[in-house]
Design an enzyme around this catalytic site. Structure first.
Site, PDB file in Angstrom:
ATOM      1  N   ARG A 173       0.854  -1.198   0.000  1.00  0.00           N
ATOM      2  CA  ARG A 173       0.000   0.000   0.000  1.00  0.00           C
ATOM      3  C   ARG A 173       0.888   1.246   0.000  1.00  0.00           C
ATOM      4  NH1 ARG A 173      -2.401   3.015   4.740  1.00  0.00           N
ATOM      5  NH2 ARG A 173      -3.713   4.518   3.645  1.00  0.00           N
ATOM      6  N   HIS A 179      -2.495  11.119   0.854  1.00  0.00           N
ATOM      7  CA  HIS A 179      -1.945  10.869   2.187  1.00  0.00           C
ATOM      8  C   HIS A 179      -1.267  12.166   2.648  1.00  0.00           C
ATOM      9  CE1 HIS A 179      -0.496   7.425   4.987  1.00  0.00           C
ATOM     10  NE2 HIS A 179      -0.195   8.567   5.587  1.00  0.00           N
ATOM     11  N   GLU A 229      -6.894   8.585   6.453  1.00  0.00           N
ATOM     12  CA  GLU A 229      -7.096   9.218   7.773  1.00  0.00           C
ATOM     13  C   GLU A 229      -7.594  10.647   7.723  1.00  0.00           C
ATOM     14  OE1 GLU A 229      -3.882   8.893  10.519  1.00  0.00           O
ATOM     15  OE2 GLU A 229      -3.850   6.720  10.429  1.00  0.00           O
ATOM     16  N   ASN A 242      -6.935   2.185  10.088  1.00  0.00           N
ATOM     17  CA  ASN A 242      -5.607   2.326  10.675  1.00  0.00           C
ATOM     18  C   ASN A 242      -5.792   2.299  12.181  1.00  0.00           C
ATOM     19  OD1 ASN A 242      -4.784   2.702   8.078  1.00  0.00           O
ATOM     20  ND2 ASN A 242      -4.074   4.812   8.337  1.00  0.00           N
ATOM     21  N   TYR A 283      -3.890   2.176  15.917  1.00  0.00           N
ATOM     22  CA  TYR A 283      -2.677   2.289  16.723  1.00  0.00           C
ATOM     23  C   TYR A 283      -2.945   2.244  18.222  1.00  0.00           C
ATOM     24  CZ  TYR A 283      -0.198   3.422  12.471  1.00  0.00           C
ATOM     25  OH  TYR A 283       0.355   3.351  11.222  1.00  0.00           O
ATOM     26  N   GLU A 323      -3.243   0.009   8.333  1.00  0.00           N
ATOM     27  CA  GLU A 323      -1.996   0.320   9.048  1.00  0.00           C
ATOM     28  C   GLU A 323      -2.102  -0.189  10.477  1.00  0.00           C
ATOM     29  OE1 GLU A 323      -0.818   4.456   9.157  1.00  0.00           O
ATOM     30  OE2 GLU A 323      -1.256   4.727   7.028  1.00  0.00           O
TER      31      GLU A 323
HETATM   32  C1  FCB Z   1      -0.685   7.191  10.758  1.00  0.00           C
HETATM   33  C2  FCB Z   1      -0.314   7.728   9.401  1.00  0.00           C
HETATM   34  C3  FCB Z   1       1.001   7.259   8.887  1.00  0.00           C
HETATM   35  C4  FCB Z   1       2.031   7.128   9.993  1.00  0.00           C
HETATM   36  C5  FCB Z   1       1.478   6.364  11.149  1.00  0.00           C
HETATM   37  C6  FCB Z   1       2.451   6.147  12.283  1.00  0.00           C
HETATM   38  O1  FCB Z   1      -1.534   8.078  11.400  1.00  0.00           O
HETATM   39  O2  FCB Z   1      -1.299   7.393   8.448  1.00  0.00           O
HETATM   40  O3  FCB Z   1       1.408   8.110   7.860  1.00  0.00           O
HETATM   41  O4  FCB Z   1       2.478   8.363  10.366  1.00  0.00           O
HETATM   42  O5  FCB Z   1       0.351   7.008  11.655  1.00  0.00           O
END
Ligand code: FCB
Length: 467
Positions: free
Chosen positions: A95, A139, A184, A311, A313, A370
């Site tokens: 990607r 992006h 995002e 995405n 995290y 992600e």
């Molecule tokens: C996300 C982004 C990516 C990268 C990661 C750690 O928010 O999409 O570009 O910075 O975090």
């Protein structure tokens, strides 16, 4: 070999076996994600114009150590080596994003063929080694000329984006079978326009975040017809960063704050795209600061798509507070392990978010677009190895949770690690490393980390399943 290295290697071997045997759907897409500005460098090559990130990085004090994406991973010149790395890592998909400022240096109008040529070659090189390209059109790196006209605050930008999407898919739509309009929205709209930590650096509060969001969502909707026409056999989607949000306590004020945060980060975007409406409770919360929303806007925004990208995290725990009125939240950080960008490491977050999206919105396919871990100051051992055990554990535990959700019926189709190689991590500069591959930014030497070798063992099971 020191005792530390010996112990680490033993643990790495055990975790690597565990990662290699994670139970995932048999046709799983597995690879890594990158973003143009974070890896390409060559910011003025072959007719590329300035982007808002090129401009933003030159402002003193906004990026750690004053770093910029001017060189980044020099991927614009070293891409053949990077494709070879992906092959070595056994990816079946990759990607990446396209830099609008390479394709339309004036933002609209004259097409820069050299910019298109770059991505055209990359796509062909990926296909030649059976790696399916998953392309994201935006992006975060808006051409600066469009920012000068108001950027995401200007409603007409939706037409500019649709025209850009048309140009790109006319060229690549015959070969690229997966397209995302945006990466995002919450992040670039709010971090860039409400809080000012990302380009273009505006601190306009919720009003700024909302105006940018509506126009970006509209741009997504306006682009869909061109994408369908130019890439009739491709799957279309959009990528959101979503956090399942829980209240810090049973206090009704905390519960309400968590509801508002969930409404702002998750439901605002998911409802718009999948239900064709903004959430009623949030329309009430925002009231007078809402941008103009015209009658047909949400119909366009909710045009049919084939997949939802997530995405992920972290999770969010929220209490009532005074952050970003009228959202009025306070983020609570529970005790636990945190990454180098200060995200709590909490593997069930991926399981929870997959179920949240499946249960409430039911998209046909879901991709984890992600997921990954930042580590600061990774050590290169005397023999050149990078013993990133923490990242290996992170991938193993998150993929196990994702596999469990898939077995319970969530239509999980793929997973992209963030990220292929250490790169320019926005406001964190080059300090925090997220890669499966280590990059020595002085020499541009790439070295596959232990997490990368382990990932490649898992990915080997899925080579050849992507079409
Ligand atoms: C996300 C982004 C990516 C990268 C990661 C750690 O928010 O999409 O570009 O910075 O975090």
């Amino acid at each position: 070999m020191s005792n530390r290295v010996r112990t680490d290697l033993q643990e790495i071997a055990a975790w690597s076996r565990r990662l290699a045997s994670v139970d995932l759907p048999s046709d799983m897409i597995l690879g890594a994600a990158t973003a143009a500005y974070q890896i390409e460098g060559s910011i003025a090559a072959d007719g590329k114009s300035e982007s808002i990130w090129d401009r933003f990085c030159r402002q003193p004090g906004v990026i750690a150590d004053g770093d910029t994406g001017e060189m980044a991973c020099d991927h614009y010149r070293r891409w053949p080596e990077d494709v070879a790395l992906m092959r070595a890592l056994n990816f079946n998909a990759y990607r990446f994003s396209i830099a609008w400022s390479r394709i339309l240096p004036q933002g609209r109008g004259a097409v820069n063929q050299k910019g298109l040529d770059f991505y055209d070659r990359l796509v062909d090189a990926l296909l030649a080694v059976d790696i399916a390209p998953f392309v994201t059109l935006y992006h975060w790196d808006l051409p600066q000329v469009l920012q000068d006209e108001g950027g995401w605050y200007r409603r007409g930008i939706a037409d500019d984006f649709a025209a850009y999407a048309d140009v790109v898919t006319r060229r690549l739509g015959d070969r690229v079978k997966s397209w995302a309009t945006f990466n995002e929205l919450w992040t670039f709209c709010w971090t860039g326009h409400a809080w000012g930590e990302d380009a273009p650096g505006f601190k306009d509060g919720a009003k700024g975040g909302l105006a940018a969001s509506h126009h970006a969502l509209l741009a997504h909707g306006e682009a869909l017809p061109a994408l369908r026409a130019n890439a009739p056999h491709a799957d279309l989607g959009i990528v959101f960063d979503l956090n399942v949000t829980a209240p810090a306590s049973a206090d009704p004020a905390d519960v309400a704050a968590a509801g508002r945060f969930d409404g702002a980060q998750n439901r605002w975007y998911l409802d718009a795209v999948h239900k064709g409406s903004y959430p009623e409770d949030m329309l009430e919360v925002y009231g007078p600061i809402l941008p103009e929303i015209r009658t047909d806007d949400l119909k366009k925004i909710a045009g049919p798509i084939d997949w939802q990208g997530i995405n992920i995290y972290r999770r969010s725990i929220m209490a009532a507070g005074d952050d970003t009125p009228p959202l009025n939240f306070a983020r609570v950080s529970p005790p636990g392990d945190y990454s180098a960008v200060n995200y709590e490491i909490y593997p069930p977050s991926i399981y929870d978010v997959l179920h949240y999206v499946h249960r409430n919105y039911g998209p046909k396919q879901i991709f984890i677009s992600e997921n990954g871990l930042a580590i600061a100051d990774e050590k290169i051992e005397a023999d050149g190895r990078i013993l990133d055990l923490g990242r290996l554990k992170y991938y193993t535990e998150h993929l196990e949770q994702a596999g469990k959700a898939a077995r319970e019926g969530v239509p999980l189709k793929g997973y992209f690690a963030w990220t292929l190689m250490d790169n320019f991590e926005w406001a964190y500069g080059y300090k925090t490393r997220f890669g499966l591959v280590h990059v020595d930014f002085a020499t541009q030497q790439r070295r596959i980390k232990e997490s990368g070798f382990a990932f490649s063992r898992l990915a080997a099971r899925f080579r050849g399943v992507a079409k």
